[in-house]
Design an enzyme around this catalytic site. Structure first.
Site, mmCIF file in Angstrom:
data_model
loop_
_atom_site.group_PDB
_atom_site.id
_atom_site.type_symbol
_atom_site.label_atom_id
_atom_site.label_comp_id
_atom_site.label_asym_id
_atom_site.label_seq_id
_atom_site.Cartn_x
_atom_site.Cartn_y
_atom_site.Cartn_z
ATOM 1 N N ALA A 60 0.864 -1.183 0.000
ATOM 2 C CA ALA A 60 0.000 0.000 0.000
ATOM 3 C C ALA A 60 0.898 1.229 0.000
ATOM 4 C CB ALA A 60 -0.867 -0.017 1.253
ATOM 5 N N GLY A 104 0.707 -5.195 0.777
ATOM 6 C CA GLY A 104 -0.417 -5.224 -0.161
ATOM 7 C C GLY A 104 -0.031 -5.824 -1.501
ATOM 8 N N GLU A 107 -0.403 -9.423 -0.996
ATOM 9 C CA GLU A 107 -1.845 -9.679 -0.830
ATOM 10 C C GLU A 107 -2.541 -9.679 -2.196
ATOM 11 O OE1 GLU A 107 -1.966 -6.533 2.178
ATOM 12 O OE2 GLU A 107 -2.957 -7.965 3.496
ATOM 13 N N GLU A 127 4.429 -5.633 7.246
ATOM 14 C CA GLU A 127 3.627 -4.563 7.855
ATOM 15 C C GLU A 127 3.971 -4.297 9.321
ATOM 16 O OE1 GLU A 127 2.447 -6.837 5.774
ATOM 17 O OE2 GLU A 127 0.892 -6.015 4.487
#
Ligand code: 3H9
Length: 710
Positions: A60, A104, A107, A127
């Site tokens: 992200a 992300g 993911e 993270e």
């Protein structure tokens, strides 16, 4: 940001959002549109998603998360719908990974039906390093691919997996050895021929591979979290989210993950760790240095002095593929240095961290020698002898005469003046300080000391050299102790005064460790060697001013030859285990010296200990900043987090000061000033910021905006 090309019946969707293809706004939307279009296009049989540039997707957009953490911006980025769209796609979606697939990014990849990667790729859920848990279903899909234990390990430690390890773990399906794009298209055509529906990660069962029970696996995860990320919230929440993956249907697990993610992203720890992330990236932004500044190439390094620092520096260079000469004037010192180096590599081999071949290659890169032979080919010479200005000065004169003109000359001094050393040479523009931290091949911090004559090219080259060694190079000015050690002085001496006033070394160390410091200050002193600090005190003529309070015990310990770990005794005693044990002899000594000096005795709370020690350090940090020896408050944070064991989840000392409130810090320091006038005085900058209701962060922001630090 997202481009689709159809090639041989395969839609190749390229994510192009430099520098790291973060999933900032526009990117998820772009991918979703591309998937929809490809699904609707009858000529497309399969979809490949790749990243442009050097990497797949590094996660992200952390700037967006930072806004969220500080309560700004539009809210949490969500890619839930995108992931569902990908997984439900009727045509196979293949994720083709190079560089890194992180957070992300992984993911996103796990929502694909297949994942392929180049051998050099790395994947992970880092993270926790930002104080959060994976928030885009990573805690739900990962255990379905790799099992509960491995998922916990990855989410708790944040460690990355190499492509071969990811293949073995079940995250990727194949390593492609040729051209990633072309091979991924071939792979996609092949899988598109197989009968669907294509495998959805969310429909796989969560397995427990090694443990007898889920509870056992989760408990092991909690213990791991407490061990490797002491006092941090996010790793424990990651374990909770994985529990949900193992005990609830996918959608429910995702809802639980979102709840836990939200708890993390609004925490103080998240704000601090995101601050630390960007602080580390800001250190390379130096006024007068840009991408256009010429950088000299460093291929051959010459290290002078085979003591603890010299050998660590030689190993740091060898580990990065550089050829190093290690020179000492005594055969015995050289032999001892090389023996220690070999032992170090042997132990890494025994622990499985290195293969014997790589270990041997690294040792072979280090050339021990008694003379300066070959020095004329060196690009960088690093002097690492005793902290003695005269000795270093004479070595600098000698080296200057034999080095090639373009060669840079660095001192590893931790306290002495780079300008004085530069004056001994005819190349002051190429003289600098490279202050490594012990053990130099392990510690990430490198203080790069800029003297008054050091050129921008020398600084740019030093920054590139730090990066080559995988270190965080922080540029500091030339003042006694530079930045790190200069701030250590008030911290260390205040701890000693506390002990003279009634606290014990273990109480002070305990308070500091409970605060989050990796080690207590007395343990640190014992590790570094009390004799080293003794010599520095004399060299810098500390405590020579009349009326200044002088610490009593450390000199006395040195006179007793209690130099710390190396002599088995210092502030503590070290037995076979090497663990510090409180020593009644030291306590007697402390009380006797305090009595003789008529120092009033009292008890201290842990909070008082933290205030006395850390507020002294912060106050000195403000002075350093004001005097221009550090460019940013956040640089001081980077130094303390990476070199002095300051907890990253508190952001560093200056960020911690902001979180306490500068007004409160000024109040407490003013109080100390009333009680003991000899040493406490509020730094004018600290007072100014506190009066204006500002923070060190806002100070950095204003400086960056005015171009003074960027
Ligand atoms: C996440 O994904 C959460 C999700 O689970 C769920 C959300 C709902 N965003 O390090 P470098 C910038 S959390 C924005 O010097 P390297 C960086 O600031 C994220 N910017 O390069 C720098 O900018 P500048 C999980 C980012 O080659 C530039 O890129 N992911 C991001 O040494 C170059 O960076 C991570 O924690 C980002 N995600 O290392 C990975 N990443 O030039 C964090 C980098 O202006 N990133 N930047 O200073 C890294 O570990 C390293 O940057 C990486 C490259 C290994 C990728």
């Amino acid at each position: 940001m997202v481009l689709t090309e159809i090639e041989n019946g395969v839609a190749v969707v390229t994510i192009d959002n430099p520098p790291v293809n973060a999933l900032g706004s526009g990117v998820p939307e772009g991918i979703e549109e591309a998937i929809e279009a490809a699904e609707a296009d009858g000529s497309v049989r399969a979809i490949v998603i790749v990243g442009a540039g050097t990497t797949f997707v590094a996660g992200a957009d952390i700037k967006q998360l930072e806004d969220l953490a500080w309560g700004r911006g539009p809210g949490a980025p969500t890619i839930h719908e995108l992931l569902q769209r990908i997984e439900n796609c009727t045509k196979p979606v293949i994720m083709a990974i190079h560089g890194t697939a992180l957070g992300g990014g992984l993911e996103l990849a796990m929502a694909g039906h297949y994942r392929v990667a180049v051998r050099s790729a790395r994947v992970g859920q880092p993270e926790v390093g930002l104080g959060i848990i994976p928030g885009a279903e990573g805690t739900q899909r990962l255990p379905r691919l790799v099992g509960v234990e491995r998922a916990i390990e990855m989410c708790v430690t944040g460690k990355l997996l190499s492509a071969p390890d990811a293949l073995e773990a079940g995250i990727i399906d194949a390593i492609l050895e040729g051209d990633l794009r072309a091979d991924a298209i071939t792979y996609a055509r092949r899988v598109s021929e197989s009968v669907g529906p294509h495998r959805k990660t969310r429909e796989q069962r969560v397995v427990i591979r090694n443990s007898a029970s889920l509870e056992e696996a989760l408990q092991t995860g909690v213990e791991l979290a407490r061990k490797v990320k002491r006092s941090q919230i996010a790793p424990l929440k990651a374990v909770e989210a994985i529990r949900a993956a193992a005990t609830s249907p996918f959608e429910e697990g995702c809802a639980r993950e979102r709840q836990l993610f939200h708890e993390c992203v609004t925490s103080d720890q998240c704000r601090a760790l995101i601050h630390a992330f960007f602080a580390e990236r800001a250190v390379t932004k130096i006024p007068g240095i840009s991408k256009q500044t010429a950088v000299a190439s460093i291929d051959r390094v010459f290290v002078v002095g085979a003591g603890t620092m010299g050998r660590g520096i030689a190993m740091a260079c060898a580990n990065s593929g550089l050829a190093v000469a290690l020179r000492d004037s005594s055969q015995a010192a050289l032999d001892a240095g090389m023996l220690a180096i070999r032992k170090n590599y042997d132990s890494s081999i025994q622990r499985g961290r290195l293969t014997p071949a790589v270990g041997a290659e690294r040792v072979n890169r280090i050339q021990p020698q008694l003379d300066y032979q070959g020095i004329e080919t060196a690009d960088l010479v690093i002097e690492a002898v005793f902290e003695d200005l005269e000795l270093k000065g004479s070595i600098f004169r000698e080296l200057d005469g034999v080095m090639k003109p373009a060669c840079m000359l660095a001192s590893n001094t931790s306290t002495l003046s780079i300008d004085e050393l530069a004056r001994e040479t005819n190349r002051p523009d190429r003289v600098l300080g490279l202050h490594f931290f012990s053990p130099a091949h392990v510690m990430r911090l490198l203080e790069i000391v800029r003297g008054e004559a050091t050129s921008s090219q020398t600084m740019a080259t030093a920054l590139a050299f730090a990066k080559r060694l995988s270190k965080v190079g922080v540029v500091v000015g030339n003042c006694p102790g530079f930045v790190g050690n200069r701030l250590m002085f008030p911290y260390m001496y205040e701890a000693q005064f506390l002990v003279e006033e009634g606290a014990t070394p273990e109480q002070v160390d305990g308070a500091l460790q409970n605060f989050g410091m990796a080690m207590g200050i007395f343990e640190v002193e014992d590790m570094a060697g009390l004799d080293v600090a003794w010599r520095v005190r004399r060299e810098l003529r500390q405590f020579s001013a009349s009326g200044q309070r002088r610490p009593l015990v450390s000199d006395a310990l040195c006179e007793m030859r209690r130099f710390g770990q190396k002599t088995g005794k210092g502030w503590y005693t070290y037995g076979e285990s090497g663990k510090p044990t409180p020593d009644p002899e030291v306590l007697d000594l402390i009380r006797t010296l305090s009595r003789e000096a008529a120092i009033p005795q009292r008890q201290f709370t842990d909070d008082e200990i933290i205030e006395r020690t850390l507020f002294g350090l912060i106050n000195e940090g403000a002075r350093v900043l004001e005097e221009g020896f550090a460019l940013r408050a956040s640089d001081i944070d980077v130094i303390y987090v990476n070199g002095y064991g300051f907890p990253g989840w508190r952001g560093g000392p200056m960020f911690y000061a902001d979180s306490v409130g500068l007004k409160r810090i000024v109040e407490r320091i003013s109080r100390f000033e009333q009680e003991c006038r000899d040493r406490w005085k509020v730094s004018p900058l600290l007072r100014k910021l506190a009066n204006a209701g500002k923070t060190f962060r806002s100070f950095d922001g204003e400086r960056a905006a005015s171009g003074e630090s960027a």
